[in-house]
Structures are given as structure tokens and as C-alpha cells.
Design an enzyme around this catalytic site. Structure first.
Site, PDB file in Angstrom:
ATOM      1  N   TYR A 145       0.821  -1.216   0.000  1.00 52.99           N
ATOM      2  CA  TYR A 145       0.000   0.000   0.000  1.00 52.99           C
ATOM      3  C   TYR A 145       0.859   1.273   0.000  1.00 52.99           C
ATOM      4  O   TYR A 145       0.358   2.365  -0.217  1.00 52.99           O
ATOM      5  CB  TYR A 145      -0.935   0.029   1.210  1.00 52.99           C
ATOM      6  CG  TYR A 145      -2.012  -1.050   1.186  1.00 52.99           C
ATOM      7  CD1 TYR A 145      -2.353  -1.704   0.007  1.00 52.99           C
ATOM      8  CD2 TYR A 145      -2.697  -1.408   2.338  1.00 52.99           C
ATOM      9  CE1 TYR A 145      -3.327  -2.683  -0.012  1.00 52.99           C
ATOM     10  CE2 TYR A 145      -3.681  -2.391   2.325  1.00 52.99           C
ATOM     11  CZ  TYR A 145      -3.985  -3.024   1.142  1.00 52.99           C
ATOM     12  OH  TYR A 145      -4.960  -3.990   1.115  1.00 52.99           O
ATOM     13  N   LYS A 149       3.586 -15.335   1.510  1.00 56.05           N
ATOM     14  CA  LYS A 149       3.578 -16.181   0.316  1.00 56.05           C
ATOM     15  C   LYS A 149       5.035 -16.412  -0.088  1.00 56.05           C
ATOM     16  O   LYS A 149       5.468 -15.987  -1.173  1.00 56.05           O
ATOM     17  CB  LYS A 149       2.782 -15.503  -0.809  1.00 56.05           C
ATOM     18  CG  LYS A 149       1.293 -15.438  -0.549  1.00 56.05           C
ATOM     19  CD  LYS A 149       0.588 -16.744  -0.843  1.00 56.05           C
ATOM     20  CE  LYS A 149       0.527 -17.017  -2.329  1.00 56.05           C
ATOM     21  NZ  LYS A 149      -0.075 -18.353  -2.607  1.00 56.05           N
ATOM     22  N   ASP A 189      -2.689 -17.939   1.636  1.00 55.38           N
ATOM     23  CA  ASP A 189      -3.909 -18.500   1.039  1.00 55.38           C
ATOM     24  C   ASP A 189      -4.373 -19.724   1.831  1.00 55.38           C
ATOM     25  O   ASP A 189      -5.568 -19.884   2.110  1.00 55.38           O
ATOM     26  CB  ASP A 189      -3.702 -18.834  -0.446  1.00 55.38           C
ATOM     27  CG  ASP A 189      -2.444 -19.641  -0.713  1.00 55.38           C
ATOM     28  OD1 ASP A 189      -1.568 -19.722   0.178  1.00 55.38           O
ATOM     29  OD2 ASP A 189      -2.329 -20.205  -1.816  1.00 55.38           O
ATOM     30  N   ASP A 229      -5.004  -7.132   5.831  1.00 49.22           N
ATOM     31  CA  ASP A 229      -6.239  -6.433   5.508  1.00 49.22           C
ATOM     32  C   ASP A 229      -7.340  -7.463   5.229  1.00 49.22           C
ATOM     33  O   ASP A 229      -8.455  -7.399   5.757  1.00 49.22           O
ATOM     34  CB  ASP A 229      -5.984  -5.568   4.262  1.00 49.22           C
ATOM     35  CG  ASP A 229      -7.036  -4.522   4.044  1.00 49.22           C
ATOM     36  OD1 ASP A 229      -7.976  -4.446   4.843  1.00 49.22           O
ATOM     37  OD2 ASP A 229      -6.925  -3.770   3.049  1.00 49.22           O
ATOM     38  N   ASP A 263     -10.399  -9.084   8.064  1.00 54.87           N
ATOM     39  CA  ASP A 263     -11.827  -8.961   7.755  1.00 54.87           C
ATOM     40  C   ASP A 263     -12.487 -10.336   7.696  1.00 54.87           C
ATOM     41  O   ASP A 263     -13.646 -10.500   8.096  1.00 54.87           O
ATOM     42  CB  ASP A 263     -12.046  -8.215   6.433  1.00 54.87           C
ATOM     43  CG  ASP A 263     -12.066  -6.703   6.631  1.00 54.87           C
ATOM     44  OD1 ASP A 263     -11.806  -6.261   7.766  1.00 54.87           O
ATOM     45  OD2 ASP A 263     -12.343  -5.975   5.673  1.00 54.87           O
TER      46      ASP A 263
END
Ligand code: NAD
Length: 369
Positions: free
Chosen positions: A142, A193, A226, A250, A254
Site C-alpha cells: 500500500y 507467500k 492463502d 487487511d 476482515d
């Protein structure tokens, strides 16, 4: 610790409504536990824009830097939607996060027994769930450079964002996760990852370095993000603390939030580096926004904001037992069937307003001493 200081920034919409209920809890501690906070209040978001023409005045920023903890309600609302980007209410919150250098974002996912039916998952998978996601908040994709949308060689365009992490950025958020784990279940699962991203390889190596050199007593595991997302919805109780980067955090936080039901129940904390007093700079806020659709109707659930204050008790003021007392008071009123509008679910319950919920939690605190 003598009279710890709190700056309250109630903000917009339901922010001031839920914060009034937190004030009741703060006052309760002064009256019944002789724990007195030095509380000051100021403006943020649209409320600050209305008075100062900016969503966070410099004096307010200076106050935020000087207190032990900042407690924020919510910012934003339709009235401010057309403002220039630079003075939008959210910029006030972003300025706080940036200048306080709040790199470690704590998002607990805790499922109170009485609300287990609210989750989209089966009750036995989520009942009693208590995990903490630590998201790196100030680095990663970001913020990384280069970024932008550029003309491409073949007449098209290319959009670029850069995932970039340094050793120190990874180590400091890893330390924050290990410290938390020591106060909880003593387990950290780090997610990245590393199979396809160099920044993921570095992440894994640096978290391992911090573990081996500073926190070998804490159990550490690694998971690809993942696979972590799948495990979060398959068997979330296997986790204690999860630490991950800004982008994955992020999404994963959630996902974890939805395990527990309503947005009105979710607290958060953002911590920075330890200051002169040895405690980290800290901002506590509910995850929800200013909920303009219900502002002023007495329907807002104050529990997310009250639980954010409980996090302040635990992480800024070393009052873990008192934080547990607040959490148990919340658990008690929910078990008694009290429900703000957002919690009126399959089990019915007794409808209460924002202030009735706050009063009931204060009464449950009375009963705890
Ligand atoms: P929101 O979180 O404000 O509301 C989403 C939905 O959840 C609404 O239906 C709302 O009524 C409900 N809700 C939220 N909190 C609740 C509570 N405590 N009790 C009961 N119901 C609750 O998100 P939104 O509608 O997307 O955004 C509204 C405004 O808030 C926007 O201006 C947005 O930019 C801002 N916002 C601010 C923050 C923040 O201050 N940290 C976070 C998200 C959104």
C-alpha cells in the site's frame, strides 16, 4: 502508573454516541476501582473540519503524541463526501496513524458464547473463539514505490504497486506479535507467500530470526497466506496470534471478523514504537465506521468501542485483569439476552438502546466487585 492520560476523539456520526458509553465505563473505574484517567477530548474528522477547516488540527495531533493512549470513535459521513481528498475526514485518521507511526494493527476475533449463532460458520466452530490478528500497518504494497498508472510500450497502460519490506519493518511487527502471544496462548503463526514472493521469503526469514534470537519460548509456525485463509474458516480455534503483512492482514482480519458476527462488536488497536515511558504509542478504535444510517437514533451498539477501551486497559495501562473484567461484563449482558438492533438475531433477545446497553454493562461491572 499515576493517572494515565487518554485523549478521546469521538469524531462523527455514531462516534460521539458510542463514546458516551465508554465515558460511563471510564467514570466507573474512577468511582469504584480508584483508577483515575486524565481524560481530554478533542475533534477529529468532519467535526474537526467544521471548526478548523482540516480533519485534524495541529494542536490535536500534538496532544495525541503526548498522551498514553488515544481513543477514537469514527469519522466520515455523507456531509463530507464531496470535500477535497486532502481534507476528507478519513485523512485525520490517516494522519494520526502516520505521525504516531502505528505499525502494528491488532484485530482480535473473539466470539462471545451468546452470539455464536450470528456467525456464518457452525456454532461449534466459532463458540469461544479468541484469536488475534497482527497486521503490519505502515509498510508493504500500500506504500511501496514505484507506484502509479503509466503508459505502456504497446499503447496501453500499466498499473504498478510495489511490495517492499525491510528487515527492521518485519522484525518490529514480529516482536509485537511475540509479545502479545506471551500474554495469551504463547503461539504465533506467521503468514506470507514465501512460495512465490521474495518479500515473503524475507518475511519468513526475519520472523524466524526474531523467534530464534529473542522469543524461542513462544511456539512459532508458518503458513502460506492463502492456506491460512482456508484454515481460518475451516478450524479457526487452531490459532492464537497470527502475524502478517499489510495486504494479507487487511484481508485476513476482515475474514476473521466475520467469524464473530456483528461489526458493532469488533474492537481494534494500533501500536507504535515504545516512547520515553516504555509504552508504545497507541490508538484504540472500533472497526466500524460512523454509520450515518443509524446516527442519532439510539441504535448504535457501543460494545466495539467499549471493548476497544478494554484493549487500552490491557495494552497501554498493564491492567489486564481490569480489561478482563470489562470483557466479562459484556459477556454477562449478552448472556442475559440484551441486544442492540444489530444483534437482534435468531435467538431474539431484549432490545436495548445504545445508552441502555452502556448502563447494563456498568451494572454488570458493579456486580463484579
Ligand atoms: P459503517 O461501519 O459506518 O456501517 C456499515 C453498516 O454497519 C451500517 O449499516 C451501519 O449501520 C452498521 N453499523 C456500523 N457500526 C455499528 C454499530 N456500532 N452498531 C450497529 N450497527 C453498526 O461503514 P460504511 O457505511 O461503509 O461507512 C460510513 C461512513 O464511515 C463513511 O463515511 C466511511 O468513510 C466511514 N468509515 C469510517 C471508519 C473509521 O472511522 N475508522 C471506518 C469505516 C468507514
Amino acid at each position: 502508573m499515576a493517572n494515565p492520560s487518554i485523549l478521546i476523539l469521538a469524531g462523527d456520526g455514531i462516534g460521539p454516541e458510542v463514546m458516551s458509553e465508554v465515558r460511563k465505563i471510564i467514570d466507573w473505574f474512577a468511582a469504584k476501582r480508584q483508577i483515575k484517567f486524565n481524560v481530554s477530548e478533542d475533534l477529529v474528522g468532519g467535526a474537526a473540519y467544521d471548526v478548523h477547516g482540516v480533519p485534524l488540527a495541529d494542536e490535536t495531533m500534538a496532544k495525541a503524541m503526548s498522551v498514553d493512549a488515544v481513543l477514537l470513535g469514527a469519522v466520515g459521513g455523507p456531509k463530507y463526501d464531496k470535500l477535497d481528498f486532502a481534507v476528507k475526514p478519513e485523512r485525520g485518521l490517516l494522519r494520526l496513524r502516520k505521525e504516531m507511526d502505528l505499525f502494528s494493527n491488532l484485530r482480535p476475533a473473539q466470539c462471545f458464547g451468546a452470539l455464536a449463532d450470528f456467525s456464518s460458520l457452525k456454532k461449534d466452530i466459532v463458540a469461544g473463539l479468541d484469536i488475534m490478528i497482527v497486521r503490519e500497518l505502515t509498510g508493504g504494497i500500500y506504500f511501496g514505490e514505484p507506484r502509479g498508472i503509466f503508459p505502456d510500450n504497446d499503447g496501453g497502460r500499466v498499473g504498478i504497486n510495489t511490495q517492499r519490506y525491510t528487515t527492521e519493518e518485519i522484525r518490529r511487527v514480529a516482536r509485537s506479535a511475540f509479545e502479545l502471544a506471551r500474554r495469551r496462548g504463547n503461539k504465533v503463526c506467521s503468514m506470507e507467500k514465501a512460495n512465490v514472493m521474495e518479500s515473503g521469503i524475507l518475511w519468513r526469514e526475519e520472523v524466524t530470526w526474531v523467534h530464534e534470537n529473542e522469543y524461542a519460548d513462544v511456539e512459532l509456525s508458518h503458513m502460506y497466506a492463502d492456506a491460512g485463509a482456508m484454515q481460518l474458516v475451516r478450524w479457526p480455534k487452531q490459532f492464537d496470534v497470527i502475524v502478517t503483512d499489510n495486504l494479507f492482514g487487511d484481508i485476513l482480519s476482515d475474514t476473521a471478523a466475520m467469524l464473530t458476527g456483528s461489526l458493532g462488536m469488533l474492537p481494534s488497536a494500533s501500536l507504535g514504537a515504545p516512547g520515553k515511558n516504555g509504552r508504545p504509542k497507541a490508538l484504540y478504535e472500533p472497526v466500524h465506521g460512523s454509520a450515518p444510517d443509524i446516527a442519532g437514533t439510539g441504535k448504535a451498539n457501543p460494545i466495539a468501542c467499549i471493548l476497544s477501551f478494554a484493549m487500552a486497559l490491557r495494552y497501554s495501562f498493564d491492567l489486564g485483569d481490569e480489561a478482563t473484567r470489562v470483557e466479562q461484563a459484556v459477556e454477562k449482558v449478552l448472556a442475559d439476552g440484551l441486544r442492540t438492533a444489530d444483534l437482534m438475531g435468531p435467538d431474539g433477545g431484549k432490545p436495548v438502546s445504545t445508552s441502555e446497553m452502556g448502563n447494563a454493562i456498568r451494572q454488570a461491572l458493579d456486580a463484579s466487585v
